[in-house]
Scaffold this motif. Structure first.
Motif, short mmCIF file in Angstrom:
data_model
loop_
_atom_site.label_atom_id
_atom_site.label_comp_id
_atom_site.label_asym_id
_atom_site.label_seq_id
_atom_site.Cartn_x
_atom_site.Cartn_y
_atom_site.Cartn_z
N TRP A 124 4.80 17.70 -128.83
CA TRP A 124 4.42 18.44 -130.04
C TRP A 124 5.62 18.61 -130.97
O TRP A 124 5.51 18.43 -132.18
CB TRP A 124 3.84 19.79 -129.66
CG TRP A 124 3.36 20.58 -130.84
CD1 TRP A 124 2.10 20.61 -131.37
CD2 TRP A 124 4.15 21.46 -131.66
NE1 TRP A 124 2.05 21.45 -132.46
CE2 TRP A 124 3.29 21.98 -132.66
CE3 TRP A 124 5.48 21.85 -131.64
CZ2 TRP A 124 3.74 22.88 -133.62
CZ3 TRP A 124 5.93 22.75 -132.60
CH2 TRP A 124 5.07 23.25 -133.58
N HIS A 125 6.77 18.97 -130.41
CA HIS A 125 7.96 19.20 -131.24
C HIS A 125 8.39 17.93 -131.97
O HIS A 125 8.87 18.00 -133.11
CB HIS A 125 9.11 19.72 -130.38
CG HIS A 125 9.08 21.19 -130.15
ND1 HIS A 125 8.40 21.76 -129.10
CD2 HIS A 125 9.64 22.22 -130.85
CE1 HIS A 125 8.54 23.08 -129.16
NE2 HIS A 125 9.28 23.38 -130.20
N GLU A 126 8.26 16.77 -131.32
CA GLU A 126 8.63 15.52 -131.97
C GLU A 126 7.77 15.29 -133.22
O GLU A 126 8.27 14.91 -134.27
CB GLU A 126 8.48 14.36 -130.99
CG GLU A 126 9.55 14.31 -129.91
CD GLU A 126 10.92 14.03 -130.48
OE1 GLU A 126 11.07 13.08 -131.27
OE2 GLU A 126 11.86 14.78 -130.15
N VAL A 127 6.46 15.50 -133.06
CA VAL A 127 5.56 15.34 -134.20
C VAL A 127 5.89 16.36 -135.29
O VAL A 127 6.02 16.02 -136.48
CB VAL A 127 4.09 15.49 -133.75
CG1 VAL A 127 3.15 15.51 -134.96
CG2 VAL A 127 3.70 14.35 -132.80
N GLU A 128 6.04 17.62 -134.90
CA GLU A 128 6.29 18.70 -135.86
C GLU A 128 7.61 18.48 -136.60
O GLU A 128 7.70 18.70 -137.82
CB GLU A 128 6.30 20.04 -135.14
CG GLU A 128 6.26 21.26 -136.06
CD GLU A 128 7.64 21.67 -136.57
OE1 GLU A 128 7.70 22.41 -137.57
OE2 GLU A 128 8.66 21.25 -135.96
#
Length: 292
Positions: free
Chosen positions: A143-147
């Protein structure tokens, strides 16, 4: 030595420590590029130049673990008197937002000279001799990579879209719920394995670590069959304490089924008859680990 070479060396050193515990993980190391440093200064240049704060994440290590309770093990390991800064978001019952654990520590002394020499000299005074450790779970890391790439780096695209931003954070909340459901699933599997006498699967699902053997030795397996109270005590033991012990002590032990059971027995169960099954070599190894 370049900044990236320092980061790579630190990644290898930390990886060898984590592997002592058998925790399932991925570990990444990075050093900010000159362009990235200049961009960061462009965002907060006044704070850095005024001396209010310094850049402290030129080198970063990111540990990605499979289960949320593994984050607790690593947090305990890194929580010592050398920590410069520790940031963890407290859960908010009213808002969906990511939960982060970031720890800032001083660089190992052996790397400081090379680190200072590798910094761009025009910005070196704005940078301190620390590095950052980020600890994430597998789901939250994705999720953090996308965000990071699609919201953090282009915040202006999200102006006026608060509901969409909340929805993106809500996806993380769903992932976190799934993580805790996974942990509960494996806990229930361990208890079911215990009830069915499948002690190998019981230990594997209870500990959730990378093991170096395929089963208990026959003598230990037979002992477990005839001592249900010891088996019950193992399932009820504190996994976090055992993994923390494996990480913090200087001595290492092979992560076999027998050795893990013997170590849990020494730390928590205290079954003298089970301890008597330790070979002289295993007994000496566990003694050295607990004394180191």
């Amino acid at each position: 030595m370049t900044l990236q070479e320092i980061a790579d060396n630190m990644r290898l050193e930390l990886g060898s420590r984590i592997e002592r515990s058998g925790i399932m993980y991925r570990l990444f190391g990075r050093a900010k590029t000159v362009a990235s440093i200049q961009h960061k200064i462009g965002l907060k240049g006044e704070s850095y130049r005024s001396g209010k704060q310094k850049i402290n994440d030129i080198i970063g290590l990111r540990i990605v673990v499979y289960f949320p309770d593994d984050v607790d093990v690593l947090a305990m390991y890194f929580d010592d008197n050398t920590v410069v800064k520790r940031h963890i978001d407290n859960p908010d019952t009213d808002t969906f937002r990511p939960q982060c654990l970031n720890i800032t520590k001083p660089l190992p002394e052996k790397y400081v000279d090379d680190f200072r020499a590798a910094l761009p000299q025009d910005v070196a005074p704005l940078i301190d001799n620390t590095y950052e450790i980020q600890i994430r779970t597998v789901f939250s890391e994705g999720w953090h990579e996308v965000e990071h790439d699609l919201r953090y780096k282009c915040k202006e695209d999200w102006n006026g879209y608060e509901q969409h931003s909340r929805t993106l954070n809500g996806i993380l909340a769903t992932l976190e719920t799934s993580e805790w459901a996974l942990r509960s699933l494996f806990h229930q599997m361990a208890r079911t394995n215990m009830a069915q006498g499948n002690y190998r699967a019981m230990l594997r699902n209870k500990m959730r670590i990378r093991l170096k053997s395929t089963d208990f030795s026959p003598v230990v397996n037979n002992y477990l069959k005839s001592h249900p109270s010891t088996v019950e005590a193992f399932v009820n033991s504190d996994r976090l304490v055992v993994l923390f012990s494996l990480m913090m002590h200087e001595e290492t032990i092979p992560l076999t089924y027998d050795n893990i059971l013997f170590l849990v027995n020494r730390i928590d169960i205290c079954d003298e008859s089970l301890a008597a099954l330790e070979s002289p070599e295993v007994k000496a190894t566990i003694n050295r680990l607990l004394d180191s």
